[in-house]
Enzyme design. Structure first.
Site, PDB file in Angstrom:
ATOM      1  N   GLU A 185       5.643 -21.061 -17.073  1.00 61.42           N
ATOM      2  CA  GLU A 185       4.741 -19.909 -16.921  1.00 61.42           C
ATOM      3  C   GLU A 185       3.394 -20.245 -17.517  1.00 61.42           C
ATOM      4  OE1 GLU A 185       2.714 -16.906 -16.048  1.00 61.42           O
ATOM      5  OE2 GLU A 185       4.772 -16.871 -15.299  1.00 61.42           O
ATOM      6  N   ARG A 187       0.744 -17.974 -17.800  1.00 59.31           N
ATOM      7  CA  ARG A 187       0.130 -16.885 -18.582  1.00 59.31           C
ATOM      8  C   ARG A 187       0.453 -17.047 -20.058  1.00 59.31           C
ATOM      9  NH1 ARG A 187      -1.275 -12.033 -15.574  1.00 59.31           N
ATOM     10  NH2 ARG A 187      -0.382 -12.136 -13.485  1.00 59.31           N
ATOM     11  N   THR A 230       2.943 -10.612 -12.921  1.00 58.34           N
ATOM     12  CA  THR A 230       2.032  -9.519 -12.542  1.00 58.34           C
ATOM     13  C   THR A 230       2.612  -8.175 -12.951  1.00 58.34           C
ATOM     14  OG1 THR A 230       1.067 -10.736 -10.691  1.00 58.34           O
ATOM     15  CG2 THR A 230       0.968  -8.339 -10.573  1.00 58.34           C
ATOM     16  N   LYS A 261       2.053   2.369 -14.595  1.00 59.40           N
ATOM     17  CA  LYS A 261       2.880   3.546 -14.898  1.00 59.40           C
ATOM     18  C   LYS A 261       2.447   4.192 -16.214  1.00 59.40           C
ATOM     19  CE  LYS A 261       4.606   2.601 -11.192  1.00 59.40           C
ATOM     20  NZ  LYS A 261       3.605   1.538 -11.011  1.00 59.40           N
ATOM     21  N   GLY A 318      -8.087   0.535   1.291  1.00 62.66           N
ATOM     22  CA  GLY A 318      -6.657   0.347   1.538  1.00 62.66           C
ATOM     23  C   GLY A 318      -5.863   1.558   1.114  1.00 62.66           C
ATOM     24  N   VAL A 364       0.318   1.584  -1.329  1.00 65.92           N
ATOM     25  CA  VAL A 364       0.908   2.065  -2.585  1.00 65.92           C
ATOM     26  C   VAL A 364      -0.032   1.872  -3.777  1.00 65.92           C
ATOM     27  CG1 VAL A 364       2.840   1.777  -4.187  1.00 65.92           C
ATOM     28  CG2 VAL A 364       3.231   1.603  -1.726  1.00 65.92           C
ATOM     29  N   ILE A 377      -5.924  -4.241  -0.407  1.00 65.44           N
ATOM     30  CA  ILE A 377      -5.486  -4.363   0.988  1.00 65.44           C
ATOM     31  C   ILE A 377      -4.189  -5.163   1.124  1.00 65.44           C
ATOM     32  CG2 ILE A 377      -7.799  -4.074   1.958  1.00 65.44           C
ATOM     33  CD1 ILE A 377      -7.840  -7.171   2.322  1.00 65.44           C
ATOM     34  N   ALA A 398       9.157  -5.638  -7.191  1.00 62.14           N
ATOM     35  CA  ALA A 398       9.705  -6.266  -8.393  1.00 62.14           C
ATOM     36  C   ALA A 398      11.228  -6.239  -8.396  1.00 62.14           C
ATOM     37  CB  ALA A 398       9.161  -5.558  -9.637  1.00 62.14           C
ATOM     38  N   HIS A 430      23.741  21.536 -10.966  1.00 64.83           N
ATOM     39  CA  HIS A 430      22.759  22.594 -10.688  1.00 64.83           C
ATOM     40  C   HIS A 430      22.172  23.081 -12.008  1.00 64.83           C
ATOM     41  CE1 HIS A 430      20.969  26.154  -8.842  1.00 64.83           C
ATOM     42  NE2 HIS A 430      21.490  26.859  -9.842  1.00 64.83           N
TER      43      HIS A 430
END
Length: 464
Positions: A33, A35, A41, A51, A179, A182, A270, A320, A443
């Site tokens: 990796e 990063r 990401t 989120k 775009g 999502v 996009i 993901a 319920h």
């Protein structure tokens, strides 16, 4: 003898999960990796930080809009502390990425830091050192698709991609999102709630490509009601930065007169493209398909023995959780077990307000394959949604007309992302709409709307 049984290239949701699972199964495993932190990401600049901002902006919007006052919660004075909002986002990322580092140590996965490039089908080079392995899993993920002629500069904060849109130091007066998918709608929602005017420019005639037609239309109505402005069937032909503003040139997708839009910030959203650049795939004997993806077989094998691939870098939805499940299944296959994933039952979620979720076939796709029955139930008639003042949306169940087997479930509801798990599990077990309709649901819950939609397939919902 090779240095490792398995080297995983990439530590995003597909890669880090594959590495941990392989180590659990007794393979000597390393993960490459580049990063500074693990998680790819998703954890660093995608799912998780977005989120954190979506949740915080929802709470701010509830208080600022006066919605809480109607519930008897009166706030005399309030303000936005954007830096604190950013700080809690960064804190969430730090905690979760650090958690993966802990799991690597716990499971004895070696983290090789740097960019990997193949030098042969059994060797990679990372930061000037060579490493050999009996097996490799390519899990390098995806990155933002550039818009030709439009230069993204996240540092300036005027024309940004999804990474830059998380870090804006102040709320823009006017944000233009290029775009209507999502990511654009989620990040557009964050800044709209915090006070920005948001305009979404989409080349297609409707937002949320790939989702069920009813969901796309309903979502459009709900977002318009929230204050989004949509320019559909519209093409962006250029973006110019002048001082601290951006000037967009747009025209109808079918051709026609151009117009300009002035914005404080432009989010280019996009789509995403597979990350294969720099891997030197040719030296391993691999190539990519027309979409830039690495083709695999049912077991995640590439055309070169000992090299496997999962996640955004292979065909299928760039999600993901799809990458995670593929990572686990692929690691099990490498270890000689039978790892499988049902690609027909992968849920997708849009974390706007309300949330939007679906699994399986859209009504349009199901009808193209044969005769179907469809049941719909509005959240307005769901007692929990009504009590919570969340009337928008519906649940829709699509089943095979002959067998009643559920082919797809689509919903718009405040907790749609959680509700869809039940639908996915039901479909994994081959449930009929009748199976869902005759399963007792607690319920009052939002999930009762799924039960009622399943009952509506047979034409007999109770509360409608």
């Amino acid at each position: 003898m090779a240095d490792f049984d398995l080297i995983v290239i990439g530590a995003g949701p597909g890669g880090y999960v594959a590495a941990i699972r392989a180590a659990q199964l007794g393979l000597k495993t390393a993960c490459v990796e580049s990063r500074e932190t693990l998680g790819g990401t998703c954890l660093n600049v995608g799912c998780i930080p977005s989120k954190a901002m979506l949740n915080a902006s929802e709470l701010y919007n509830e208080a600022a809009s006066g919605a809480l006052a109607k519930l008897g919660v009166k706030i005399d004075k309030m303000s936005l502390d954007l830096e604190t909002m950013h700080a809690q986002r960064r804190d969430a990322v730090k905690g979760l990425t650090g958690g993966i580092e802990f799991l690597f140590k716990k499971n004895k996965v070696e983290w090789i830091k740097g960019h990997a490039a193949f030098t042969s089908s059994s060797t990679i080079e990372v930061a000037g050192k060579s490493y050999t392995a009996d097996n490799f899993i390519i899990a390098t993920g995806s990155s933002v698709t550039p818009l030709p002629g439009v230069e993204v500069d996240n540092a300036k904060g005027i024309v940004v991609d999804s990474t830059g849109a998380l870090e804006l130091p102040k709320v823009p007066n006017h944000l233009v999102v290029i775009g209507g998918g999502v990511i654009g709608l989620e990040l557009g929602s964050v800044w709209r709630r915090l006070g920005a005017k948001v305009t979404v420019v989409e080349y297609l005639d409707q937002i949320l490509p790939g989702m069920d037609g009813d969901v796309r239309k309903e979502a459009n109505k709900i977002f318009k009601k929230q204050g989004f402005e949509f320019k559909l069937s519209t093409k962006v032909t250029g973006v110019q930065v002048k001082g601290k503003k951006a000037i967009l040139t747009v025209e109808p997708a079918a051709g026609g007169a151009t117009e300009t839009i002035e914005a404080d910030c432009v989010l280019v959203s996009i789509g995403r493209k597979p990350n294969t650049d720099g891997l030197a795939l040719d030296k391993a004997g691999l190539s990519v398909n027309a979409r830039g993806q690495i083709d695999i077989d049912h077991d995640f094998r590439t055309s070169v023995p000992g090299i496997w691939a999962v996640g955004d870098v292979v065909p299928g939805p760039m999600l993901a959780h799809k990458a995670e499940d593929e990572g686990i299944a692929c690691a099990e296959n490498v270890a000689g077990l039978t790892g499988i994933i049902n690609h027909d039952v992968i849920p997708s979620v849009v974390y706007t307000w309300p949330e939007i979720a679906g699994v399986g076939l859209t009504e349009e796709a199901a009808k193209a394959k044969g005769e179907v029955k469809v049941g719909k139930f509005p959240m307005l008639a769901n007692s929990r949604a009504k009590t919570n003042h969340e009337p928008d949306g519906f649940v829709k169940v699509i089943s095979d007309a002959a067998t009643d087997r559920v082919l797809g479930v689509w919903c718009i509801a405040s907790v749609a992302g959680t509700m869809i798990a039940q639908a996915a599990q039901a479909m994994e077990f081959g449930a009929t709409s009748e199976d869902i309709a005759y399963t007792c649901h607690a319920h009052p819950t939002h999930s009762e709307a799924l039960k009622e939609a399943a009952m509506a397939v047979q034409g007999k919902p109770i509360h409608m």
